[in-house]
Motif scaffolding. Structure first.
Motif, PDB file in Angstrom:
ATOM      1  N   VAL A   7       0.874  -1.181   0.000  1.00 13.31           N
ATOM      2  CA  VAL A   7       0.000   0.000   0.000  1.00 13.31           C
ATOM      3  C   VAL A   7       0.904   1.222   0.000  1.00 13.31           C
ATOM      4  O   VAL A   7       1.908   1.255   0.711  1.00 13.31           O
ATOM      5  N   ILE A   8       0.562   2.218  -0.834  1.00 13.22           N
ATOM      6  CA  ILE A   8       1.350   3.448  -0.891  1.00 13.22           C
ATOM      7  C   ILE A   8       0.493   4.625  -0.440  1.00 13.22           C
ATOM      8  O   ILE A   8      -0.679   4.740  -0.812  1.00 13.22           O
ATOM      9  N   GLY A   9       1.071   5.492   0.372  1.00  7.65           N
ATOM     10  CA  GLY A   9       0.371   6.672   0.860  1.00  7.65           C
ATOM     11  C   GLY A   9       1.362   7.598   1.542  1.00  7.65           C
ATOM     12  O   GLY A   9       2.552   7.301   1.637  1.00  7.65           O
ATOM     13  N   ASN A  10       0.871   8.718   2.032  1.00  6.99           N
ATOM     14  CA  ASN A  10       1.710   9.646   2.795  1.00  6.99           C
ATOM     15  C   ASN A  10       0.800  10.508   3.659  1.00  6.99           C
ATOM     16  O   ASN A  10       0.109  11.373   3.110  1.00  6.99           O
ATOM     17  N   PRO A  11       0.677  10.271   4.952  1.00  7.07           N
ATOM     18  CA  PRO A  11       1.439   9.293   5.745  1.00  7.07           C
ATOM     19  C   PRO A  11       0.952   7.868   5.479  1.00  7.07           C
ATOM     20  O   PRO A  11      -0.109   7.676   4.880  1.00  7.07           O
ATOM     21  N   ILE A  12       1.690   6.889   5.988  1.00  4.82           N
ATOM     22  CA  ILE A  12       1.320   5.504   5.727  1.00  4.82           C
ATOM     23  C   ILE A  12       1.365   4.635   6.986  1.00  4.82           C
ATOM     24  O   ILE A  12       0.817   3.533   7.013  1.00  4.82           O
ATOM     25  N   ASP A  13       1.958   5.146   8.046  1.00  8.00           N
ATOM     26  CA  ASP A  13       2.109   4.350   9.273  1.00  8.00           C
ATOM     27  C   ASP A  13       0.797   3.758   9.771  1.00  8.00           C
ATOM     28  O   ASP A  13       0.742   2.643  10.263  1.00  8.00           O
ATOM     29  N   PHE A  14      -0.276   4.569   9.661  1.00  5.96           N
ATOM     30  CA  PHE A  14      -1.574   4.180  10.220  1.00  5.96           C
ATOM     31  C   PHE A  14      -2.218   3.023   9.451  1.00  5.96           C
ATOM     32  O   PHE A  14      -3.175   2.418   9.915  1.00  5.96           O
ATOM     33  N   SER A  15      -1.750   2.709   8.260  1.00  4.92           N
ATOM     34  CA  SER A  15      -2.494   1.807   7.365  1.00  4.92           C
ATOM     35  C   SER A  15      -2.665   0.406   7.958  1.00  4.92           C
ATOM     36  O   SER A  15      -1.717  -0.200   8.457  1.00  4.92           O
ATOM     37  N   LYS A  16      -3.888  -0.083   7.856  1.00  4.29           N
ATOM     38  CA  LYS A  16      -4.194  -1.447   8.319  1.00  4.29           C
ATOM     39  C   LYS A  16      -4.081  -2.454   7.173  1.00  4.29           C
ATOM     40  O   LYS A  16      -4.302  -3.642   7.376  1.00  4.29           O
ATOM     41  N   SER A  17      -3.787  -1.973   5.965  1.00  3.60           N
ATOM     42  CA  SER A  17      -3.818  -2.871   4.810  1.00  3.60           C
ATOM     43  C   SER A  17      -2.849  -4.052   4.927  1.00  3.60           C
ATOM     44  O   SER A  17      -3.227  -5.179   4.583  1.00  3.60           O
ATOM     45  N   PRO A  18      -1.600  -3.849   5.390  1.00  2.73           N
ATOM     46  CA  PRO A  18      -0.725  -5.023   5.524  1.00  2.73           C
ATOM     47  C   PRO A  18      -1.318  -6.080   6.459  1.00  2.73           C
ATOM     48  O   PRO A  18      -1.319  -7.271   6.142  1.00  2.73           O
ATOM     49  N   PHE A  19      -1.849  -5.639   7.587  1.00  6.35           N
ATOM     50  CA  PHE A  19      -2.480  -6.583   8.518  1.00  6.35           C
ATOM     51  C   PHE A  19      -3.618  -7.345   7.829  1.00  6.35           C
ATOM     52  O   PHE A  19      -3.722  -8.570   7.926  1.00  6.35           O
ATOM     53  N   THR A  28      -6.343 -17.995   3.200  1.00  8.06           N
ATOM     54  CA  THR A  28      -6.562 -18.579   1.863  1.00  8.06           C
ATOM     55  C   THR A  28      -5.359 -19.385   1.379  1.00  8.06           C
ATOM     56  O   THR A  28      -5.380 -19.931   0.277  1.00  8.06           O
ATOM     57  N   GLY A  29      -4.266 -19.410   2.186  1.00 13.48           N
ATOM     58  CA  GLY A  29      -3.080 -20.181   1.806  1.00 13.48           C
ATOM     59  C   GLY A  29      -2.324 -19.589   0.634  1.00 13.48           C
ATOM     60  O   GLY A  29      -1.657 -20.316  -0.111  1.00 13.48           O
ATOM     61  N   GLN A  30      -2.374 -18.268   0.473  1.00 13.65           N
ATOM     62  CA  GLN A  30      -1.661 -17.609  -0.618  1.00 13.65           C
ATOM     63  C   GLN A  30      -0.287 -17.137  -0.133  1.00 13.65           C
ATOM     64  O   GLN A  30      -0.176 -16.575   0.962  1.00 13.65           O
ATOM     65  N   ASP A  31       0.733 -17.333  -0.968  1.00 12.07           N
ATOM     66  CA  ASP A  31       2.098 -16.964  -0.611  1.00 12.07           C
ATOM     67  C   ASP A  31       2.388 -15.551  -1.102  1.00 12.07           C
ATOM     68  O   ASP A  31       2.851 -15.355  -2.226  1.00 12.07           O
ATOM     69  N   ILE A  32       2.077 -14.559  -0.267  1.00 12.20           N
ATOM     70  CA  ILE A  32       2.331 -13.168  -0.665  1.00 12.20           C
ATOM     71  C   ILE A  32       3.062 -12.416   0.439  1.00 12.20           C
ATOM     72  O   ILE A  32       3.029 -12.808   1.609  1.00 12.20           O
ATOM     73  N   ASP A  33       3.696 -11.332   0.018  1.00  8.96           N
ATOM     74  CA  ASP A  33       4.296 -10.400   0.957  1.00  8.96           C
ATOM     75  C   ASP A  33       3.590  -9.064   0.719  1.00  8.96           C
ATOM     76  O   ASP A  33       3.362  -8.689  -0.438  1.00  8.96           O
ATOM     77  N   TYR A  34       3.199  -8.355   1.775  1.00  8.89           N
ATOM     78  CA  TYR A  34       2.449  -7.101   1.618  1.00  8.89           C
ATOM     79  C   TYR A  34       3.032  -6.077   2.583  1.00  8.89           C
ATOM     80  O   TYR A  34       3.012  -6.273   3.793  1.00  8.89           O
ATOM     81  N   THR A  35       3.558  -4.996   2.039  1.00 10.94           N
ATOM     82  CA  THR A  35       4.260  -4.010   2.860  1.00 10.94           C
ATOM     83  C   THR A  35       3.657  -2.609   2.698  1.00 10.94           C
ATOM     84  O   THR A  35       2.767  -2.410   1.886  1.00 10.94           O
ATOM     85  N   LYS A  36       4.187  -1.675   3.483  1.00 12.52           N
ATOM     86  CA  LYS A  36       3.793  -0.255   3.370  1.00 12.52           C
ATOM     87  C   LYS A  36       4.884   0.496   2.626  1.00 12.52           C
ATOM     88  O   LYS A  36       6.069   0.295   2.907  1.00 12.52           O
ATOM     89  N   VAL A  37       4.479   1.381   1.728  1.00 17.05           N
ATOM     90  CA  VAL A  37       5.448   2.225   1.024  1.00 17.05           C
ATOM     91  C   VAL A  37       5.082   3.682   1.295  1.00 17.05           C
ATOM     92  O   VAL A  37       3.955   4.106   1.001  1.00 17.05           O
ATOM     93  N   LEU A  38       6.017   4.412   1.871  1.00 21.50           N
ATOM     94  CA  LEU A  38       5.805   5.850   2.079  1.00 21.50           C
ATOM     95  C   LEU A  38       6.161   6.566   0.782  1.00 21.50           C
ATOM     96  O   LEU A  38       7.325   6.571   0.386  1.00 21.50           O
ATOM     97  N   GLY A  39       5.155   7.119   0.124  1.00 22.44           N
ATOM     98  CA  GLY A  39       5.415   7.821  -1.136  1.00 22.44           C
ATOM     99  C   GLY A  39       5.802   9.262  -0.867  1.00 22.44           C
ATOM    100  O   GLY A  39       5.295   9.880   0.071  1.00 22.44           O
ATOM    101  N   SER A  40       6.714   9.792  -1.667  1.00 21.32           N
ATOM    102  CA  SER A  40       7.054  11.214  -1.553  1.00 21.32           C
ATOM    103  C   SER A  40       6.182  11.992  -2.517  1.00 21.32           C
ATOM    104  O   SER A  40       5.916  11.530  -3.635  1.00 21.32           O
ATOM    105  N   LEU A  41       5.743  13.155  -2.077  1.00 18.35           N
ATOM    106  CA  LEU A  41       4.884  13.972  -2.929  1.00 18.35           C
ATOM    107  C   LEU A  41       5.634  14.336  -4.203  1.00 18.35           C
ATOM    108  O   LEU A  41       6.814  14.690  -4.166  1.00 18.35           O
ATOM    109  N   GLY A  42       4.966  14.183  -5.340  1.00 20.12           N
ATOM    110  CA  GLY A  42       5.591  14.493  -6.623  1.00 20.12           C
ATOM    111  C   GLY A  42       6.447  13.360  -7.169  1.00 20.12           C
ATOM    112  O   GLY A  42       6.982  13.465  -8.269  1.00 20.12           O
TER     113      GLY A  42
END
Ligand code: ATR
Length: 277
Positions: A7-19, A28-42
């Motif tokens: 998930v990308i956003g700014n700020p991103i710390d609060f995001s529940k998406s990785p959880f 579901t037994g899916q092999d994925i990695d899901y992280t937070k990305v702090l995007g810079s404006l522009g």
């Protein structure tokens, strides 16, 4: 190899998406990695380019990048087109597909999780910004009897109602009003899609908008009893909800789009629910 999402956003710390997505992957037994990305404006495009180059297969997008993601796309779904914003991307070689699952997630939460059908009912949508726009198509697909779009700035409600009328199914009546024109009207489902709750403000609506047995739904998540929900509660409304279910359901839609399997959401909703008091 483990497939990568973020998930990308700014700020991103609060995001529940990785959880949420890691919980979906486990169940579901899916092999994925899901992280937070702090995007810079522009620098949205450069950041996403780098994620794709490193093998990333999809991203969720949160504020303030939903419009950037829409622009970055090579193909847009009708929901994304109508909202003018994207909240999920899928990368397939050079193709960048974008979607907007917020509205469909909201409707699924209301109709399925909260067992509150919208078909044939009187629905009030407060707000005419991005959140309200995203809800429009999925709302109309449910064929409410009446959809009133009410906004502080009436011109924006009118513009949205014009779009809505081009997408009605059946005989849904669509009406645009100012917030001060709601006296004397009541509704079975009332959505607060204004951003007022983010600043603990109350959109000035009369307490009489809630019909007996109404559902009051706050799209914001995790703010407890917002001024809007308190207004509803004081008016005797017993069915109060915030956007936790919407959050989980839009995530489930994205997960299904990426992985081809729809995860159950009830456990995630239970774990993320913040009491409404
Ligand atoms: P979002 O993407 O969260 O929808 P937005 O596009 O900036 O944010 O839209 C914010 C919406 O909340 C608008 O409908 C806005 O009303 P105006 O169009 O009149 O600006 C509404 N809003 C924000 N604060 C409000 C308040 N205190 N009372 C009533 N409406 C409010």
């Amino acid at each position: 190899m483990t497939d990568r999402y973020a998930v990308i956003g700014n700020p991103i710390d609060f995001s529940k998406s990785p959880f949420i997505h890691m919980a979906f992957a486990e169940v579901t037994g899916q092999d994925i990695d899901y992280t937070k990305v702090l995007g810079s404006l522009g620098e949205f495009a450069a950041t996403v380019d780098a994620f794709r180059a490193a093998g990333g297969q999809g991203m969720n997008i949160t504020a303030p990048f939903k419009l950037d993601a829409f622009d970055y796309a090579t193909e847009r779904s009708p929901a994304a087109e109508l909202a003018g914003a994207a909240n999920a991307m899928k990368f397939e070689g050079d193709r960048v597909l974008v979607e907007n699952f917020d509205g469909v997630g909201l409707v699924r939460d209301v109709v399925h999780n909260l067992a509150c059908p919208m078909k044939g009912r009187r629905v009030l949508l407060l707000g005419a910004g991005g959140a309200a726009r995203g809800a429009l198509l999925p709302f109309l697909a449910e064929q409410p009897a009446v959809l009133v779009i009410a906004n502080r700035t009436v011109a924006k409600a009118l513009a949205l109602s014009d779009i809505a009328r081009q997408h009605t199914h059946g005989d849904t009546q669509v009406l645009a009003l100012g917030l001060d024109q709601l006296l004397g009207r009541s509704f079975d489902v009332v959505f607060n899609a204004t951003s007022a709750s983010l600043r603990a403000e109350l959109p000035p609506v009369p307490a009489t908008v809630f019909a007996p047995g109404a559902l009051a739904y706050e799209l914001a998540y995790g703010k407890g009893l917002t001024p809007f929900l308190r207004l509803a509660q004081n008016a005797g409304v017993q069915r109060l909800a915030d956007g936790v279910g919407m959050l989980a359901e839009q995530a489930a839609e994205a997960f299904a789009w990426w992985r081809g399997i729809r995860p159950p959401t009830s456990e995630v909703i239970r774990q993320l629910t913040v009491p409404l008091d």
